[in-house]
Design an enzyme around this catalytic site. Structure first.
Site, PDB file in Angstrom:
ATOM      1  N   LYS A  11     -32.783  31.419  -7.481  1.00  0.00           N
ATOM      2  CA  LYS A  11     -33.852  31.996  -8.313  1.00  0.00           C
ATOM      3  C   LYS A  11     -33.798  31.324  -9.695  1.00  0.00           C
ATOM      4  O   LYS A  11     -33.241  30.249  -9.841  1.00  0.00           O
ATOM      5  CB  LYS A  11     -33.663  33.514  -8.409  1.00  0.00           C
ATOM      6  CG  LYS A  11     -33.880  34.226  -7.086  1.00  0.00           C
ATOM      7  CD  LYS A  11     -35.321  34.112  -6.638  1.00  0.00           C
ATOM      8  CE  LYS A  11     -35.559  34.822  -5.316  1.00  0.00           C
ATOM      9  NZ  LYS A  11     -36.912  34.568  -4.809  1.00  0.00           N
TER      10      LYS A  11
ATOM     11  N   ASP B 260     -36.318  40.495  -6.188  1.00  0.00           N
ATOM     12  CA  ASP B 260     -36.171  40.269  -7.632  1.00  0.00           C
ATOM     13  C   ASP B 260     -35.433  41.408  -8.338  1.00  0.00           C
ATOM     14  O   ASP B 260     -35.165  41.324  -9.540  1.00  0.00           O
ATOM     15  CB  ASP B 260     -37.549  40.102  -8.273  1.00  0.00           C
ATOM     16  CG  ASP B 260     -38.225  38.805  -7.830  1.00  0.00           C
ATOM     17  OD1 ASP B 260     -37.504  37.849  -7.477  1.00  0.00           O
ATOM     18  OD2 ASP B 260     -39.465  38.765  -7.836  1.00  0.00           O
TER      19      ASP B 260
ATOM     20  N   SER C 164     -39.626  33.646   2.455  1.00  0.00           N
ATOM     21  CA  SER C 164     -40.177  33.332   1.138  1.00  0.00           C
ATOM     22  C   SER C 164     -41.686  33.486   1.122  1.00  0.00           C
ATOM     23  O   SER C 164     -42.409  32.780   1.829  1.00  0.00           O
ATOM     24  CB  SER C 164     -39.811  31.896   0.750  1.00  0.00           C
ATOM     25  OG  SER C 164     -40.602  31.490  -0.352  1.00  0.00           O
TER      26      SER C 164
HETATM   27  C1  S3P Z   1     -42.947  35.634  -5.379  1.00  0.00           C
HETATM   28  C2  S3P Z   1     -42.083  35.533  -4.323  1.00  0.00           C
HETATM   29  C3  S3P Z   1     -40.625  35.653  -4.456  1.00  0.00           C
HETATM   30  C4  S3P Z   1     -40.220  36.269  -5.788  1.00  0.00           C
HETATM   31  C5  S3P Z   1     -40.994  35.683  -6.938  1.00  0.00           C
HETATM   32  C6  S3P Z   1     -42.482  35.912  -6.743  1.00  0.00           C
HETATM   33  C7  S3P Z   1     -44.392  35.485  -5.129  1.00  0.00           C
HETATM   34  O1  S3P Z   1     -40.037  34.366  -4.361  1.00  0.00           O
HETATM   35  O2  S3P Z   1     -38.840  36.098  -5.994  1.00  0.00           O
HETATM   36  O3  S3P Z   1     -40.603  36.283  -8.168  1.00  0.00           O
HETATM   37  O4  S3P Z   1     -45.200  35.858  -6.016  1.00  0.00           O
HETATM   38  O5  S3P Z   1     -44.771  35.016  -4.047  1.00  0.00           O
HETATM   39  P1  S3P Z   1     -39.589  33.707  -2.965  1.00  0.00           P
HETATM   40  O6  S3P Z   1     -40.797  33.385  -2.192  1.00  0.00           O
HETATM   41  O7  S3P Z   1     -38.843  32.460  -3.371  1.00  0.00           O
HETATM   42  O8  S3P Z   1     -38.709  34.735  -2.307  1.00  0.00           O
END
Ligand code: S3P
Length: 470
Positions: free
Chosen positions: A381, A354, A202
């Site tokens: 999500k 995403d 993440s």
């Molecule tokens: C993001 C990280 C992702 C992504 C989100 C934006 C970011 O989430 O799904 O739309 O800007 O760091 P995760 O860290 O939960 O994978």
């Protein structure tokens, strides 16, 4: 990073600290639900011409946050003016930053690391997980108390993944049951540095810990076993922070030593590959399409969708490859092609996390079967995207089997889907836009229950769709 990220501009006087909030949960009550606007997305003529998608959401959030932490003035062009990013702006203003729009440019006068102000009321994060988790990181190492609230979708999402590491650094939390919003957190200044190995792939958790480290004396390290988007690392360097990245035994060790001074930076935000993906799939599946999507960010930690579409036989050319704001960018020429089902390598998932909802639409129209796995993260999500897309695509006439960690989809071989609906979008912008794309390649169109969520990340989606299929 951008065109000018060097010296400190003239520092401005820091505002006085504001008195602490008396009852931080008092304004945490949910807002009344608004009526929804349903819409049927009908089959379209080919998508042609040139379009430009809005700025990258991840980079836009970070531009505002890092601008707010620098001492002096940063200017941002190409900022995504979606609801999620505006939630970040409102929260940063509540903590002392001045953020204003001047013509096409956003101007941020930062307060400096260590001097965020006590917000007077709850910070309403709307639908935005990125705003919530990254801002929790910032608050964790400041001596302030903040209440985070969100909409029904965000209030179901797990915050334990940031609460755990930020608690080790010294912040304290009063979350709702299950570790969700609304929650109250109290930062600790000075916080305690640590080394944290990410238990989930993440970028939000990685960023929350690194942002907490900015005002923490000593070295904060995040160990990243699986690479995720690296905008935080790239952009912090642009704001003058010494971010060190070492590869050890196939893992990334990302470190910074606080407290840091951040210098202002002028940023040009490239177009969002996640938004471009909807049009790349639409042009691939609507016969006769020949569309150029300009200025698309192609950071290797984000471009998985285009690599997978190409593997499936998509006709995508990268034109005029260049750099914008320190990120690789190109114009994408996408022509209709018959796609073929594949087994998607789960290792590519973080670089297109995403984009799975819209990939499922491409799979539903491909020749043969597409199998995806390793996608447990999709269940937490803005909605449970595996169930939401399996249900929505089946309602639209596709053949979908939901598995624990992915979907198996038998494609139509290019024949339009039957269409139908209304499908439930669950306050999830990407479900709404993916099913809109499915509607373009259907016989009867696909109705979605609500177009409102689209504004969180892609406010002019409907207008661009009209423009491309005019
Ligand atoms: C993001 C990280 C992702 C992504 C989100 C934006 C970011 O989430 O799904 O739309 O800007 O760091 P995760 O860290 O939960 O994978």
């Amino acid at each position: 990073m951008g065109s000018r990220c060097a010296g400190i501009n003239s520092a401005r006087a820091l505002p006085e600290a504001i008195a602490t909030v008396k009852d931080p949960r008092a304004s945490a009550l949910p807002l009344p639900e608004k009526p929804l606007t349903a819409h049927r997305f009908l089959p379209r003529t080919p998508l042609t011409g040139r379009i430009r998608v809005p700025g990258d959401k991840s980079i836009s959030h970070r531009s505002l946050m890092f601008g707010a932490l620098a001492v002096g003035r940063s200017r941002i062009s190409g900022l995504l003016e979606g609801e999620d990013v505006l939630s970040t702006a409102t929260a940063l203003r509540a903590m002392g930053a001045r953020i204003e729009k001047d013509g096409d440019t956003w101007v941020v006068d930062g307060v400096g690391v260590g001097t965020l102000l006590q917000p007077q009321g709850a910070l309403d994060m709307g639908n935005s997980g990125t705003s919530t988790r990254l801002l929790m990181g910032l608050v964790a190492s400041h001596g302030i108390t903040a209440t985070f609230t969100g909409d029904a979708s965000l209030s179901k999402r797990p915050m334990g993944r940031v609460i755990d590491p930020l608690s080790i650094m010294g912040a304290s939390f009063t979350p709702s049951p299950g570790g969700t919003l609304p929650l109250v957190m109290e930062g600790l200044q000075p916080a305690v540095p640590m080394t944290y190995r990410l238990p989930v792939a993440s970028a939000q958790v990685k960023s929350a810990v690194l942002l907490a480290g900015l005002n923490t004396p000593g070295t904060t390290t995040v160990i990243e076993p699986v690479p995720t988007r690296d905008h935080t690392e790239r952009m912090l360097r642009g704001f003058g922070v010494d971010v060190r990245v070492e590869e050890i035994g196939g893992e990334k060790h990302i470190s910074l030593t606080g407290p840091v001074d951040m210098t202002p930076c002028d940023i040009t935000v490239p177009g969002d590959p996640s938004s471009a993906a909807f049009f790349a799939v639409a042009a691939s599946v609507v016969p006769g399409s020949d569309l150029v999507i300009e200025n698309v960010g192609l950071n290797p930690t984000r471009d998985g969708i285009f690599r997978v579409l190409k593997q499936m036989g998509a006709n995508i050319d990268y034109l005029d490859e260049r750099e914008v704001g320190g990120e690789p960018v190109a114009d994408l020429r996408v022509r209709h092609a018959q796609l073929t089902g594949i087994e998607v390598d789960p290792d590519i998932a973080p670089s297109m996390i995403d984009e799975f909802p819209v990939l499922f639409v491409a799979a539903a129209l491909a020749q043969g079967t597409t199998i995806t796995s390793g996608l447990d993260e999709l269940r937490v999500k803005e909605s449970d995207r595996l169930t939401a897309m399996a249900t929505a695509l089946s309602l639209g006439g596709a053949s979908v089997e939901e598995r624990e960690d992915g979907l198996l989809i038998r494609g139509t071989g290019g024949k339009p889907l039957a269409g139908g609906g209304p499908v439930t979008t669950h306050l999830d912008h990407r479900i709404a836009m993916s099913m809109a794309v499915a509607g373009l390649a259907s016989a009867a169109g696909v109705e979605i229950d609500s177009t409102e969520p689209i504004a969180t990340s892609f406010p002019n989606f409907m207008a661009l769709l009209e423009e491309a299929s005019a």
